[in-house]
Design a protein around this motif. Structure first.
Motif, PDB file in Angstrom:
ATOM      1  N   PHE A   9       0.835  -1.203   0.000  1.00  0.00           N
ATOM      2  CA  PHE A   9       0.000   0.000   0.000  1.00  0.00           C
ATOM      3  C   PHE A   9       0.865   1.247   0.000  1.00  0.00           C
ATOM      4  CE2 PHE A   9      -1.857   3.355   2.677  1.00  0.00           C
ATOM      5  CZ  PHE A   9      -2.953   3.696   1.889  1.00  0.00           C
ATOM      6  N   GLN A  10       0.528   2.193  -0.875  1.00  0.00           N
ATOM      7  CA  GLN A  10       1.253   3.455  -0.968  1.00  0.00           C
ATOM      8  C   GLN A  10       0.389   4.572  -0.399  1.00  0.00           C
ATOM      9  OE1 GLN A  10       4.495   3.678  -2.111  1.00  0.00           O
ATOM     10  NE2 GLN A  10       4.335   1.443  -2.143  1.00  0.00           N
ATOM     11  N   PRO A  11       0.781   5.149   0.737  1.00  0.00           N
ATOM     12  CA  PRO A  11      -0.039   6.218   1.321  1.00  0.00           C
ATOM     13  C   PRO A  11      -0.048   7.450   0.427  1.00  0.00           C
ATOM     14  CG  PRO A  11       2.065   6.048   2.466  1.00  0.00           C
ATOM     15  CD  PRO A  11       1.997   4.877   1.533  1.00  0.00           C
ATOM     16  N   THR A  12      -1.137   8.193   0.508  1.00  0.00           N
ATOM     17  CA  THR A  12      -1.264   9.432  -0.259  1.00  0.00           C
ATOM     18  C   THR A  12      -0.364  10.495   0.343  1.00  0.00           C
ATOM     19  OG1 THR A  12      -3.568   8.888  -0.718  1.00  0.00           O
ATOM     20  CG2 THR A  12      -2.872  11.161  -1.120  1.00  0.00           C
ATOM     21  N   PRO A  13       0.566  11.058  -0.443  1.00  0.00           N
ATOM     22  CA  PRO A  13       1.471  12.066   0.113  1.00  0.00           C
ATOM     23  C   PRO A  13       0.735  13.341   0.505  1.00  0.00           C
ATOM     24  CG  PRO A  13       1.716  11.941  -2.267  1.00  0.00           C
ATOM     25  CD  PRO A  13       0.821  10.807  -1.870  1.00  0.00           C
ATOM     26  N   CYS A  14       1.301  14.043   1.474  1.00  0.00           N
ATOM     27  CA  CYS A  14       0.696  15.252   2.026  1.00  0.00           C
ATOM     28  C   CYS A  14       1.342  16.500   1.415  1.00  0.00           C
ATOM     29  CB  CYS A  14       0.892  15.252   3.545  1.00  0.00           C
ATOM     30  SG  CYS A  14       0.445  16.799   4.366  1.00  0.00           S
ATOM     31  N   PRO A  15       0.549  17.486   1.024  1.00  0.00           N
ATOM     32  CA  PRO A  15       1.124  18.732   0.510  1.00  0.00           C
ATOM     33  C   PRO A  15       2.000  19.451   1.527  1.00  0.00           C
ATOM     34  CG  PRO A  15      -1.185  18.574  -0.099  1.00  0.00           C
ATOM     35  CD  PRO A  15      -0.921  17.466   0.873  1.00  0.00           C
ATOM     36  N   ARG A  16       1.688  19.304   2.819  1.00  0.00           N
ATOM     37  CA  ARG A  16       2.463  19.979   3.847  1.00  0.00           C
ATOM     38  C   ARG A  16       3.682  19.182   4.277  1.00  0.00           C
ATOM     39  NH1 ARG A  16       2.234  24.654   3.342  1.00  0.00           N
ATOM     40  NH2 ARG A  16       3.080  24.918   5.435  1.00  0.00           N
ATOM     41  N   CYS A  17       3.526  17.888   4.460  1.00  0.00           N
ATOM     42  CA  CYS A  17       4.636  17.048   4.950  1.00  0.00           C
ATOM     43  C   CYS A  17       5.557  16.586   3.829  1.00  0.00           C
ATOM     44  CB  CYS A  17       4.094  15.814   5.676  1.00  0.00           C
ATOM     45  SG  CYS A  17       3.031  16.165   7.075  1.00  0.00           S
ATOM     46  N   ASP A  18       4.999  16.281   2.669  1.00  0.00           N
ATOM     47  CA  ASP A  18       5.751  15.634   1.602  1.00  0.00           C
ATOM     48  C   ASP A  18       5.931  16.508   0.374  1.00  0.00           C
ATOM     49  OD1 ASP A  18       5.661  13.215   3.188  1.00  0.00           O
ATOM     50  OD2 ASP A  18       3.585  12.972   2.496  1.00  0.00           O
ATOM     51  N   HIS A  95      -3.481  12.921   7.110  1.00  0.00           N
ATOM     52  CA  HIS A  95      -2.942  14.280   7.012  1.00  0.00           C
ATOM     53  C   HIS A  95      -3.995  15.388   7.039  1.00  0.00           C
ATOM     54  CE1 HIS A  95       1.149  12.876   6.301  1.00  0.00           C
ATOM     55  NE2 HIS A  95       0.632  11.952   5.516  1.00  0.00           N
ATOM     56  N   TRP A  96      -5.233  15.067   7.378  1.00  0.00           N
ATOM     57  CA  TRP A  96      -6.212  16.152   7.467  1.00  0.00           C
ATOM     58  C   TRP A  96      -5.818  17.227   8.485  1.00  0.00           C
ATOM     59  CZ3 TRP A  96      -8.615  16.837   3.393  1.00  0.00           C
ATOM     60  CH2 TRP A  96      -9.289  15.836   2.688  1.00  0.00           C
ATOM     61  N   PRO A  97      -5.275  16.872   9.653  1.00  0.00           N
ATOM     62  CA  PRO A  97      -4.853  17.947  10.577  1.00  0.00           C
ATOM     63  C   PRO A  97      -3.731  18.812  10.018  1.00  0.00           C
ATOM     64  CG  PRO A  97      -5.151  15.892  11.773  1.00  0.00           C
ATOM     65  CD  PRO A  97      -5.191  15.548  10.313  1.00  0.00           C
ATOM     66  N   CYS A  98      -2.940  18.263   9.081  1.00  0.00           N
ATOM     67  CA  CYS A  98      -1.895  19.081   8.455  1.00  0.00           C
ATOM     68  C   CYS A  98      -2.528  20.160   7.583  1.00  0.00           C
ATOM     69  CB  CYS A  98      -0.984  18.212   7.590  1.00  0.00           C
ATOM     70  SG  CYS A  98      -0.210  16.817   8.437  1.00  0.00           S
ATOM     71  N   LEU A  99      -3.602  19.802   6.883  1.00  0.00           N
ATOM     72  CA  LEU A  99      -4.248  20.750   5.975  1.00  0.00           C
ATOM     73  C   LEU A  99      -5.240  21.653   6.686  1.00  0.00           C
ATOM     74  CD1 LEU A  99      -4.865  18.653   2.733  1.00  0.00           C
ATOM     75  CD2 LEU A  99      -2.977  20.171   3.298  1.00  0.00           C
TER      76      LEU A  99
END
Length: 214
Positions: A9-18, A95-99
């Motif tokens: 499984f490949q997690p969806t990258p985060c705009p803020r973290c990744d 990553h919702w808390p990141c966004l």
């Protein structure tokens, strides 16, 4: 087809973290919905569920929210859950808390809600999208009426379209009025927890990118 052998499984990258690409216009719209009628709930294994509530009378708006979630998280498969009066649109992601750094314990109107720098930059570029999300979550468009005297002392009634946004958070009211100011739309505050747009030119502008709920 399943995952190729040896490829997990490949997690969806985060705009803020990744540094993943973010559809900023879609994000500004989703931010408006989140501030109005959304919240984030912690699930298992560090995953969070973003939930947006929408009146069940407006299924097209629920589909718009789901499509917007997919633009912000491209791998999302939104789940629409019906209720007695509202539809909940849900997507899970770590990553919702990141966004949405506004996430926190308690109801929004009981704590400080401020946009951080990168959010303010996005809103400055896409104020229309934020305003659309806010008005379609916690606002309405309706026909109001008033009276005025004319020649001869006769009182005449006239109708006019009005937009109204209601929210108990002083901070969220301020986020809306800041965006309206960016757009040059005049507003007023008819009561403590409400913002209204009644002037013809402001209503006409809102009609171009907000419009009535449907």
């Amino acid at each position: 087809m399943g995952q190729p052998r040896g490829q997990g499984f490949q997690p969806t990258p985060c705009p803020r973290c990744d540094g993943a690409e973010l559809d900023e216009a879609a994000y500004a719209l989703l931010l408006g919905w989140y501030l109005g009628d959304g919240h984030i709930v912690a699930a298992k294994r560090g995953v969070y569920t973003l939930q947006i509530a929408n009146d069940e009378k407006y299924p097209e708006l629920s589909q718009e929210v789901a499509a917007t979630m997919r633009l912000v998280k491209p791998t999302a498969s939104p789940c629409l859950r019906g209720g007695s009066t509202a539809t909940r649109i849900e997507v899970r992601w770590k990553h919702w808390p990141c966004l949405f750094p506004q996430h926190g314990p308690g109801r929004k109107h009981l704590r400080k809600i401020e946009l951080v720098g990168w959010q303010r930059d996005i809103v400055a570029r896409y104020p229309e999208q934020l305003v659309r999300g806010l008005f379609h979550s916690d606002g309405c468009r309706f026909v109001n009426w008033a009276t005025r005297p004319i020649v001869g002392g006769e009182i005449r009634r006239y109708d006019y379209v009005r937009y109204m946004f209601s929210n108990e958070s002083e901070d969220i009211l301020g986020i809306l009025t800041d965006a309206l100011d960016l757009l040059g739309i005049c507003w007023r505050r008819p009561r403590r927890n409400a913002i209204a747009v009644s002037r013809k030119e402001g209503v006409e502008m809102l009609d171009r990118f907000v419009g009535p709920k449907k």
